[in-house]
Design an enzyme around this catalytic site. Structure first.
Site, short mmCIF file in Angstrom:
data_model
loop_
_atom_site.label_atom_id
_atom_site.label_comp_id
_atom_site.label_asym_id
_atom_site.label_seq_id
_atom_site.Cartn_x
_atom_site.Cartn_y
_atom_site.Cartn_z
N PRO A 161 0.79 -1.24 0.00
CA PRO A 161 0.00 0.00 0.00
C PRO A 161 0.82 1.29 0.00
O PRO A 161 0.28 2.33 -0.33
CB PRO A 161 -0.84 -0.10 1.28
CG PRO A 161 -0.31 -1.25 2.04
CD PRO A 161 0.47 -2.11 1.13
N SER B 100 -7.34 -0.21 6.37
CA SER B 100 -6.44 0.20 5.31
C SER B 100 -5.07 0.09 5.93
O SER B 100 -4.96 -0.09 7.12
CB SER B 100 -6.72 1.64 4.94
OG SER B 100 -6.72 2.42 6.10
N CYS B 101 -4.06 0.18 5.12
CA CYS B 101 -2.74 0.02 5.71
C CYS B 101 -2.07 1.36 5.88
O CYS B 101 -2.40 2.30 5.22
CB CYS B 101 -1.92 -0.91 4.87
SG CYS B 101 -2.66 -2.54 4.92
N LEU B 102 -1.12 1.41 6.76
CA LEU B 102 -0.37 2.61 7.07
C LEU B 102 -1.29 3.75 7.45
O LEU B 102 -1.71 4.53 6.64
CB LEU B 102 0.52 3.04 5.90
CG LEU B 102 1.55 4.08 6.35
CD1 LEU B 102 2.54 3.41 7.25
CD2 LEU B 102 2.23 4.71 5.18
#
Ligand SMILES: Cc1cc2nc3c(=O)[nH]c(=O)nc-3n(C[C@H](O)[C@H](O)[C@H](O)COP(=O)(O)OP(=O)(O)OC[C@H]3O[C@@H](n4cnc5c(N)ncnc54)[C@H](O)[C@@H]3O)c2cc1C
Lengths: 414, 102
Positions: A161, B100-102
């Protein structure tokens, strides 16, 4: 003779073949691995290819080199899995299995967004998540005179991501080096609340966007690409104009999962997040990007999963309870441009932390802070990938579950 | 963090998402919706229940999943929950913000 079949010889499948050939007795188990391509791609390298930082030959090698002796390697497309009958249909043959490991990964589907894969695809709309896309973009960038560059994420989840953000950072660097940064306007468009969504990471990293003059358009859920007028439009009718659109199209599991009726909405296989056993079939296991685990879709995650899955396959064969060990451990380097990078380390329950992380040969890397050593770490990762990760060698000091040593912890949601 | 919603003290994170789904009830949902300027109709409730089911089954939520499920056209979803429908609807439904990532 029993059969263990691995579907997909990417990062995860190849690692599993290497691990399992060492622990399963060859007189009892035949291991077979299937992939449609003869080439193994180093996908993290696709980020560097467009900027001429890596050469094509550094990101692709013959897949066969990484498949150990004693494992049968078949290059064919997988048509369908029949999990109720323990068999898999390939283009020209059928395989039956006692244990199946699904490692078919995740890939881009630009056709899912109206207008994306139209006449301008790979003309002024590019992806860099495929070898072809990254290479076409490299050629385009070599000639580009500047204008509005939009770096865009269609929807989450996507593999790695942070790659789109790294792309924006490296673009800033690239145009500076070419002496044309003043001719390029960079905008980062994301369906998320912002470029960084975990609070700790936002706090630590937001300055990067500011110092690099990258604009941010958050909460943008794309509806379509208007390729005639060079703009992207979201469901709330907002528009962002571009001259060059670098997009990450929707990432979905391979269509074979859908054809086999084994996937969720995104063709990912529902999987137990601690044991890696599929939820629907006890002799089917899932590793890497193909699963629906709420972990990052990253090679490093697949690496941590491989150790636990190897153990669980052995336990399954012996009829022992499976180890519920996987904690979603991920770490990834974030290239920030100018020869610097940062490293983050997190899992299902912990936010990215500050501190240090050991990487053999490179030394302690700082977590969540930019440094040159981290950049070297990212470059070293390519070597580690081809030489340690794929062959399933243990990477000293790096453990499958997240280690708390040397890190400054703050639990999520505290 | 603790917050009193509809006279009930509940645990929320800094963005206002409930931390413990067992503390959720319909009054809380109505109140959270009101804060976002939304009056809940049957159509809203149908979506809220759907999201809760998905969450219980540990299935990650996404705009795509909504689209594919056919439960509601996305334009309509935006009209019901303006300003990021999945985030807003999840908040009201008392489930975590979509991963979601980060
Ligand atoms: C631009 C980019 C940057 C990245 N950067 C990083 C990074 O810095 N660090 C990191 O850890 N990870 C990174 N990743 C993510 C990493 O590459 C993936 O998470 C990893 O490769 C997942 O491994 P996998 O085995 O699950 O899937 P893959 O490696 O994608 O393998 C899947 C394999 O299955 C085969 N397959 C699928 N369907 C079929 C079928 N029907 N028939 C036959 N064969 C089939 C495919 O051909 C493929 O070889 C990055 C990815 C991208 C795209």
């Amino acid at each position: 003779m029993k059969n263990l079949v691995i579907l997909g010889a990417g990062t995860a499948g190849t690692m599993m073949a290497n691990h399992l050939v060492r622990v399963l007795p060859p007189e009892k188990w035949q291991i077979t691995i299937v992939d449609q391509y003869k080439t193994h791609y180093y996908q993290p390298g696709f980020l560097f290819l467009p900027f001429d930082l890596y050469k094509p030959k550094q990101v692709k090698k013959k897949g066969k080199k990484f498949i150990p002796k004693g494992v049968r390697y078949i290059n064919e497309k997988i048509e369908r899995i029949f999990p109720d009958e323990n068999r898999v249909e390939l283009e020209s043959q059928e395989l039956s299995y006692d244990i199946l490991i699904i490692a078919t990964g995740s890939k881009i589907y630009p056709e899912e967004v109206e207008g994306m894969k139209g006449p301008m695809w790979h003309k002024n709309i590019f992806d860099f998540y495929t070898y072809e896309g990254a290479l076409a973009l490299r050629n385009y960038l070599r000639e580009w005179q500047g204008g509005k560059l939009v770096v865009h994420i269609s929807e989450m989840p996507i593999k790695c991501p942070v790659a789109p953000l790294e792309f924006a950072f490296l673009a800033d660097d690239y145009f500076k080096r070419k002496g044309m940064r003043d001719k390029v306007d960079i905008t980062f468009v994301t369906p998320l609340d912002g470029a960084f969504t975990k609070p700790r990471a936002t706090k630590a990293l937001h300055y990067l966007l500011e110092t690099k003059h990258i604009k941010e358009v958050p909460n943008f859920d794309i509806e379509r690409v208007d390729y005639e007028h060079n703009k992207i439009i979201d469901y709330a009718d907002r528009e962002v104009e571009y001259d060059l659109l670098v997009t990450v199209p929707p990432n979905l599991g391979d269509a074979v999962i859908e054809r086999s009726g084994m996937g969720d909405d995104m063709n990912y296989v529902p999987t137990d997040k601690a044991t890696l056993q599929s939820k629907a079939y006890e002799n089917v296991f899932v590793i890497g990007d193909a699963s629906n685990l709420p972990a990052s879709k990253a090679g490093s995650v697949a690496h941590f999963e491989a150790e636990i899955l190897t153990e669980n396959i052995q336990r399954y064969i012996k009829g022992q309870p499976l180890k519920k060990e996987f904690d979603g451990h991920a770490n990834c380097f974030i290239e920030t441009g100018g020869g610097k990078a940062l490293l983050i380390d997190f899992n299902y329950t912990h936010e990215p932390v500050e501190g240090t992380f050991p990487l053999p040969g490179v030394g302690p890397l700082t977590l969540l802070k930019e440094s040159r050593t981290n950049h070297l770490g990212k470059l070293a990762f390519r070597w580690i990938y081809w030489n340690l990760l794929l062959p399933g060698r243990h990477i000293p000091l790096v453990t499958a579950t997240m280690s708390e040593a040397g890190k400054h912890f703050e639990t999520k949601e505290s | 963090m603790e917050k009193v919603i509809a006279n009930i003290p509940v645990k929320v994170n800094e963005q206002g998402y409930l931390l413990d789904f067992s503390q959720w009830n319909e009054d809380i949902a109505r109140e959270l919706a009101r804060e976002k300027g939304i009056v809940l109709t049957d159509e809203h409730w149908r979506i809220i229940r759907y999201l809760q089911e998905k969450h219980k089954a540990d299935e990650p939520l996404s705009i795509r999943g909504i689209k594919k499920s056919g439960i509601i056209p996305i334009k309509e979803f935006y009209r019901l929950f303006p300003g990021g429908p999945l985030k807003v609807a999840s908040l009201i439904a008392g489930i975590p913000k979509p991963k979601s990532c980060l």
